[in-house]
Design an enzyme around this catalytic site. Structure first.
Site, PDB file in Angstrom:
ATOM      1  N   PRO A   1       9.058  19.941 -16.452  1.00  0.00           N
ATOM      2  CA  PRO A   1       8.756  19.448 -15.108  1.00  0.00           C
ATOM      3  C   PRO A   1       7.362  18.825 -14.998  1.00  0.00           C
ATOM      4  CG  PRO A   1       8.483  21.829 -15.214  1.00  0.00           C
ATOM      5  CD  PRO A   1       8.997  21.405 -16.548  1.00  0.00           C
ATOM      6  N   GLY A   2       7.270  17.739 -14.262  1.00  0.00           N
ATOM      7  CA  GLY A   2       5.967  17.122 -13.999  1.00  0.00           C
ATOM      8  C   GLY A   2       5.705  17.118 -12.501  1.00  0.00           C
TER       9      GLY A   2
ATOM     10  N   TYR B   1       8.135   1.523  -6.253  1.00  0.00           N
ATOM     11  CA  TYR B   1       9.444   2.168  -6.024  1.00  0.00           C
ATOM     12  C   TYR B   1       9.832   2.239  -4.552  1.00  0.00           C
ATOM     13  CZ  TYR B   1       7.503   4.224 -10.333  1.00  0.00           C
ATOM     14  OH  TYR B   1       6.879   4.432 -11.531  1.00  0.00           O
TER      15      TYR B   1
ATOM     16  N   CYS C   1      -6.058  -7.621  -3.223  1.00  0.00           N
ATOM     17  CA  CYS C   1      -5.654  -8.988  -2.925  1.00  0.00           C
ATOM     18  C   CYS C   1      -4.175  -9.164  -3.212  1.00  0.00           C
ATOM     19  CB  CYS C   1      -6.435  -9.923  -3.824  1.00  0.00           C
ATOM     20  SG  CYS C   1      -7.767 -10.644  -2.943  1.00  0.00           S
ATOM     21  N   GLU C   2      -3.363  -8.560  -2.413  1.00  0.00           N
ATOM     22  CA  GLU C   2      -1.933  -8.577  -2.683  1.00  0.00           C
ATOM     23  C   GLU C   2      -1.230  -8.102  -1.411  1.00  0.00           C
ATOM     24  OE1 GLU C   2      -1.168  -8.369  -6.464  1.00  0.00           O
ATOM     25  OE2 GLU C   2       0.917  -7.749  -6.344  1.00  0.00           O
TER      26      GLU C   2
HETATM   27  N1  LLP Z   1      10.169  14.586 -19.626  1.00  0.00           N
HETATM   28  C1  LLP Z   1      10.303  13.295 -19.939  1.00  0.00           C
HETATM   29  C2  LLP Z   1      10.785  12.936 -21.273  1.00  0.00           C
HETATM   30  C3  LLP Z   1       9.986  12.302 -19.005  1.00  0.00           C
HETATM   31  O1  LLP Z   1      10.132  11.023 -19.334  1.00  0.00           O
HETATM   32  C4  LLP Z   1       9.501  12.672 -17.735  1.00  0.00           C
HETATM   33  C5  LLP Z   1       9.136  11.669 -16.743  1.00  0.00           C
HETATM   34  C6  LLP Z   1       9.346  14.040 -17.446  1.00  0.00           C
HETATM   35  C7  LLP Z   1       9.709  14.974 -18.415  1.00  0.00           C
HETATM   36  C8  LLP Z   1       8.820  14.552 -16.132  1.00  0.00           C
HETATM   37  O2  LLP Z   1       9.665  14.181 -15.081  1.00  0.00           O
HETATM   38  P1  LLP Z   1       9.372  14.728 -13.591  1.00  0.00           P
HETATM   39  O3  LLP Z   1       9.608  16.230 -13.585  1.00  0.00           O
HETATM   40  O4  LLP Z   1       7.958  14.401 -13.267  1.00  0.00           O
HETATM   41  O5  LLP Z   1      10.335  13.984 -12.752  1.00  0.00           O
HETATM   42  N2  LLP Z   1       6.169   6.979 -12.448  1.00  0.00           N
HETATM   43  C9  LLP Z   1       7.385   7.455 -11.841  1.00  0.00           C
HETATM   44  C10 LLP Z   1       7.963   8.621 -12.568  1.00  0.00           C
HETATM   45  C11 LLP Z   1       8.228   8.346 -14.039  1.00  0.00           C
HETATM   46  C12 LLP Z   1       8.793   9.543 -14.745  1.00  0.00           C
HETATM   47  C13 LLP Z   1       8.757   9.320 -16.198  1.00  0.00           C
HETATM   48  N3  LLP Z   1       9.228  10.413 -16.978  1.00  0.00           N
HETATM   49  C14 LLP Z   1       7.105   7.796 -10.374  1.00  0.00           C
HETATM   50  O6  LLP Z   1       5.985   7.618  -9.912  1.00  0.00           O
HETATM   51  O7  LLP Z   1       8.020   8.209  -9.656  1.00  0.00           O
END
Ligand code: LLP
Length: 445
Positions: free
Chosen positions: A291-292, A334, A361-362
């Site tokens: 999780p991130g 997004y 500037c956008e």
């Molecule tokens: N594991 C892998 C292999 C991933 O590619 C990702 C996120 C995660 C874990 C963590 O996912 P999470 O729990 O955070 O959903 N920039 C985008 C999100 C890109 C996510 C990329 N991969 C945004 O701002 O929504």
């Protein structure tokens, strides 16, 4: 309001017991502010939920959501693993003495430099993303003494119904090995014959900001069937299953009930994995999740100062802040939705409908296209909530705007853990500047 916030006697917003106006006065704006306790409690919720529903598991925080030294230290203290996706993330994590045994290394195109660096230092799990990478690794791993423990990233063909830019587990993806035409199976079989590699298991990550449990359960099912079929065919039991990250979180009060909790998610996937293993008579694999967003997003807010206000009669009122798409590109990328408060006048009269925009500037540099705020004025502090994930980590210097610093709030106090960039930082790496510039320039962090 999201997270641990309240309105104090001065009608100011308080985050984790600290008045945002005081933070802004002392440390300036724009500024990323994190409630440390909320980050810790999300990590603990993951750990305790899995501990009570599953015998053998590891929670790896996905550093791409938000990474800095202070964050590495928190993750280490809470005993999680860390998922890194580049040599740079690996470096930050290692510079904070994070144990290599708990680092998971991802990437669909790990460069030779990155591969050699990580091989030399060591890694907990190396996630192989392609057949080409496997062949490179087969050669390069010869030079290291220990066997490299590997996972294989597979695309299970499950659509999580989230934004297409953050959908990753469908067959048409730049990531991972497809299950079709025996491609994934062929790669793993090949790895079993490479003496320097230890095949530990398989991985999938179907996408991000997912608001239902069903796609995760579907992915678990596909992966376990793959593991079962592989064991039948080759007599080899893949012992570990990594289901990636992706649990979504609310960005708005009105979305609070739309997302499963960390506990509900942990319980559901644990039960599902156990259930399928029983049906297939497959030994329970060690379960990993990555999780991130669900660990850091709620804990983070961004403080801005309101500058110009432009009213186009009968059309719109634009309220501009001293940051924008450089510190939060998620609306422009997004169409992400955010809510905000006037930190120095949370409850106020004359609520007006405005658009909150940045200073770039956008025209697309919009943070919130429509929000009701109590008569915003120049100099007000605007607090945008739910910016903990993928803001600091995706920030840029577009228009040569220095990136904001990061503050951690704990025990009623604010600690600056990343200093804001200065103008000097903008030429620090230039090799042919006419004048030297200096750290103590006109604006310094
Ligand atoms: N594991 C892998 C292999 C991933 O590619 C990702 C996120 C995660 C874990 C963590 O996912 P999470 O729990 O955070 O959903 N920039 C985008 C999100 C890109 C996510 C990329 N991969 C945004 O701002 O929504």
């Amino acid at each position: 309001m999201l997270g641990n916030k309240r309105v104090n006697g001065k009608n100011h917003l308080e985050i984790a017991g600290v008045d945002v106006v005081e933070i802004a006065e002392k440390m300036g704006t724009p500024l990323y502010v994190f409630d440390e306790e909320l980050i810790r409690s999300a990590m603990r919720e993951y750990q305790t939920t899995f501990a009570s529903h599953y015998p053998d598991f590891a929670v790896a925080y996905a550093g791409k959501a938000f990474l800095c030294s202070a964050m590495c230290q928190l993750v280490n203290e809470e005993g999680l693993w860390l998922d890194v996706v580049s040599g740079g993330e690996y470096y930050v994590v290692r510079m904070n003495d994070f144990p290599v045994e708990r680092i998971l290394f991802h990437g669909n195109n790990k460069t030779e430099e990155e591969r050699r660096y990580v091989l030399k230092e060591g890694v907990g799990r190396w996630v192989v993303d392609s057949e080409i990478e496997l062949e490179w690794l087969a050669e390069e791993a010869k030079e290291v003494k220990r066997k490299v423990p590997v996972f294989f990233r597979l695309t299970p063909g499950v659509d999580p119904h989230t934004h297409v830019y953050i959908t990753t587990g469908t067959v048409d993806s730049k990531f991972g090995l497809p299950l079709i035409e025996g491609i994934a199976e062929r790669a793993i079989k090949r790895a079993l014959a490479i003496p320097h590699l230890e095949v530990m298991g398989v991985h999938c990550h179907i996408g991000s900001q997912i608001d239902t449990l069903e796609p995760f359960l579907k992915a678990a099912e596909v992966m376990l069937h793959f593991m079962y079929d592989f064991s039948k065919k080759y007599g080899y039991f893949l012992q570990e299953l990594d289901l990636g990250g992706g649990l979504g979180v609310p960005y708005l009060d009105s979305d609070r009930d739309r997302f499963p909790s960390i506990s509900a998610y942990g319980r559901a996937i644990s039960e599902k994995v156990k259930e399928i293993c029983t049906v297939l008579s497959y030994p329970l694999p060690r379960l990993f999740v990555e999780p991130g967003r669900s660990i850091v997003n709620l804990a983070g807010s961004t403080l801005y100062q309101i500058g110009t206000i432009k009213e186009i009669p009968g059309v719109k009122k634009y309220v501009a802040v001293d940051g924008g798409m450089t510190d939060n590109p998620r609306h422009i990328l997004y169409g992400a939705k955010y809510q905000a408060w006037v930190g120095n006048r949370v409850q106020g009269e004359n609520v007006e409908r405005v658009a909150v925009v940045g200073k770039c500037c956008e025209s697309g540099d919009v943070l919130i296209p429509e929000i009701d705020l109590p008569s915003p004025r120049p100099g007000d502090i605007l607090v945008v909530e739910g910016t903990g994930a993928y803001n600091y980590s995706m920030a840029s210097n577009y228009n040569m705007i220095p990136r904001p610093g990061v503050v951690f709030l704990r025990g009623g106090k604010a600690e600056l853990v990343v200093r804001p960039e200065s103008f000097y930082d903008l030429i620090r790496k230039d090799l042919v500047t006419q004048s030297e510039g200096e750290e103590e320039g006109p604006i310094h962090g």
